[in-house]
Design an enzyme around this catalytic site. Structure first.
Site, mmCIF file in Angstrom:
data_model
loop_
_atom_site.group_PDB
_atom_site.id
_atom_site.type_symbol
_atom_site.label_atom_id
_atom_site.label_comp_id
_atom_site.label_asym_id
_atom_site.label_seq_id
_atom_site.Cartn_x
_atom_site.Cartn_y
_atom_site.Cartn_z
ATOM 1 N N LYS A 1 14.589 2.347 -9.298
ATOM 2 C CA LYS A 1 14.634 0.949 -8.880
ATOM 3 C C LYS A 1 13.211 0.443 -8.770
ATOM 4 C CE LYS A 1 18.261 1.195 -5.931
ATOM 5 N NZ LYS A 1 18.704 1.429 -4.598
ATOM 6 N N MET B 1 19.322 16.273 -0.203
ATOM 7 C CA MET B 1 19.998 14.976 -0.076
ATOM 8 C C MET B 1 20.836 14.932 1.189
ATOM 9 S SD MET B 1 21.089 14.523 -4.056
ATOM 10 C CE MET B 1 21.476 16.230 -4.368
ATOM 11 N N ASP C 1 10.789 8.750 -12.514
ATOM 12 C CA ASP C 1 11.512 8.214 -11.366
ATOM 13 C C ASP C 1 10.567 7.557 -10.379
ATOM 14 O OD1 ASP C 1 14.137 8.998 -12.062
ATOM 15 O OD2 ASP C 1 13.596 11.072 -11.601
#
Ligand code: SAH
Length: 486
Positions: free
Chosen positions: A56, A170, A36
């Site tokens: 990303k 989160m 990641d």
């Protein structure tokens, strides 16, 4: 063809040293590694496998969970050993379970390798034990960012009713709603709460407040992902248990040694060189002047090392009476096989006392900004004084110093190792338009001065000095700070 296998491996919270031995071994054995975006690149140092960033990255879109599952299956079917490296522990909010099920469904061998989870490690690294006798005997870990349309939404009332510690992962985007939900459900607004940002990363940060205040403060301080929210009495332990951040302002060449020493004393060092030492050309009549002086004085280890690069100077010094201003300077001379004397006090009085009846002329080899009081005082006492500048102290222009100034509020201790570090830090902050903020941070934190001239310069600059060691070395400063941290 041999059958492939997938390892779902926990990478820990961020510090590569917090990976497990098994994770490290498997990275060495893997043919393919899927990782990641947020992982520290150092974890992959020396890994020879094909590396696939499934987060990303520039120009490419983040792979969907389905896409990752497919890629794992495809690579394993091709016979490869695949490591799927995931932050923290793979089975805690890491979607590791979904990946395992997808593999199981296709009959692909897989194994989970648990990791150090950020939900416990990030608080720990910030000085918060998640349980503590008499304070919290349970830990609840929840996600603060629920997927819309989920069947079983979190029951905030039940969570609020639990004692113990609550950790929310989160939790940034919905921090305000979640804190309000807890308060509405009866959790007292004055319950201690903290956000730990980037736990285990070099830029780790913590803010603490109350449950009622944490969302506002997190916003004010610009807390970013990844960060976790900790709610409960245990947060208050951080005051005592968190490592104190110490800003080290010495020249770049001394940073590594100083940072290691600061760590040894239990501090978390922030390197921020405020000064550089620029060597000056030596005068042609240097040897003559050396010849004339009965005694030669050094005021820093840097000065000693610069002067002794020249064998002719070294030769001339052998016959002289040498004075070192402090133990580090004396040590630098002694490493070179030169004995020296030290004054009891770093002042013209101290020097005069040392030199009385011993010699009548003294030559200083030191920085061009050396204290004039010292030489003037000695002249007044009837000594012949000469002074040769070896180097000049200049502002560093180091980006790490700018970084420190921007984040001065999160610094606990400012370690000033010379008057120039004080002057140039404040000048640089003024040039950046941040002088007022820096002064507030200095007033709120602990200001340590290595010795009297530094302390005097700080007072002249309007900065209050909290700590000064009796022996003027960086190490005694750390020892004193440690003692005071009790
Ligand atoms: N499996 C991971 C958690 C994945 S969910 C684990 O066990 O740690 C991602 C969330 O974890 C982030 O939104 C953040 O809340 C938390 N997180 C991950 N790494 C973190 C870190 N280094 N410091 C603080 N929080 C972290």
């Amino acid at each position: 063809m041999a059958c492939g296998k997938v390892y779902l491996v926990g990478a820990g919270p961020g510090d590569p040293e917090l990976m497990t031995l098994k994770a490290k071994r498997l990275l060495g054995e893997a043919d393919v590694v899927l990782f990641d975006r947020l992982l520290d690149p150092r974890m992959l140092d020396g890994v020879r496998a094909e590396l696939i960033d499934v987060g990303k990255n520039a120009g490419r879109h983040k792979l969907s969970q389905e896409g990752i599952n497919q890629l794992l299956i495809e690579k394993a079917k091709a016979g490869y050993i695949v490591v799927r490296l995931k932050g923290g522990d793979p089975y805690l909010f890491g979607r590791g379970g979904e990946e395992a099920l997808a593999l199981q469904e296709k009959g692909i061998p897989f194994e989970v390798v648990p990791g150090v989870t950020s939900s416990i490690a990030a608080p720990a690294l910030a000085g918060i034990p998640v349980t503590h006798r008499g304070m919290a005997s349970s830990l609840t870990i929840v996600t603060g960012h629920e997927e819309p349309g989920k069947e079983a939404p979190l029951d905030w009332s039940a969570i609020a009713a639990l004692g113990g510690t609550l950790v929310v992962l989160m939790g940034i985007s919905r921090l305000e709603q979640n804190a309000s939900a807890l308060i509405d459900a009866g959790k007292p607004p004055n319950t201690p709460a903290a956000m730990v940002e980037k736990g285990g990363w070099p830029e780790q940060r913590m803010i603490s407040a109350t449950l009622g205040d944490i969302a506002r403060k997190a916003k004010e301080e610009g807390i970013e992902s990844p960060a976790i929210l900790v709610v409960g009495e245990v947060v208050s332990l951080a005051q005592k248990l968190a490592k104190k951040k110490i800003a080290i302002l010495r020249p770049a060449a001394q940073q590594n040694e100083s940072a290691a020493l600061a760590e040894r004393y239990g501090f978390s060092p922030i390197s921020a060189p405020a000064i550089v030492l620029a060597e000056k050309p030596l005068p042609e009549d240097l040897l003559e002047r050396l010849g004339r002086a009965e005694c030669v004085a050094f005021t820093s280890a840097n000065g000693v090392n610069m002067a002794l690069k020249r064998p002719d100077i070294r030769q001339a010094l052998v016959e002289k009476m040498l004075v070192a201003i402090g133990p580090k300077t004396a040590q630098a001379l002694s490493v070179q096989g030169l004995a020296s004397m030290m004054p009891e006090e770093y002042s013209s009085k101290g020097m005069e006392k040392l030199l009385r009846n011993r010699c009548r002329s003294i030559l200083f080899l030191r920085s061009s900004q050396g204290s004039k009081y010292l030489s003037e005082g000695l002249r007044e006492a009837g000594l012949l004084v000469d002074d040769i500048p070896l180097y000049e102290v200049a502002p560093s222009g180091d980006p790490m110093l700018d970084e420190l100034i921007k984040r001065a509020r999160s610094v606990d201790i400012f370690a000033f190792t010379s008057s120039s570090t004080a002057r140039f830090l404040i000048e640089r902050a003024a040039a950046m338009g941040l002088e007022e903020e820096l002064r507030r941070a200095l007033a709120a934190g602990t200001v340590a001065a290595i010795g009297k001239p530094t302390r005097e310069e700080l007072s002249r600059l309007g900065v209050n000095v909290d700590v000064m060691p009796e022996v003027f070395t960086f190490e005694s400063m750390l020892a004193l700070l440690r003692e005071l941290a009790r």
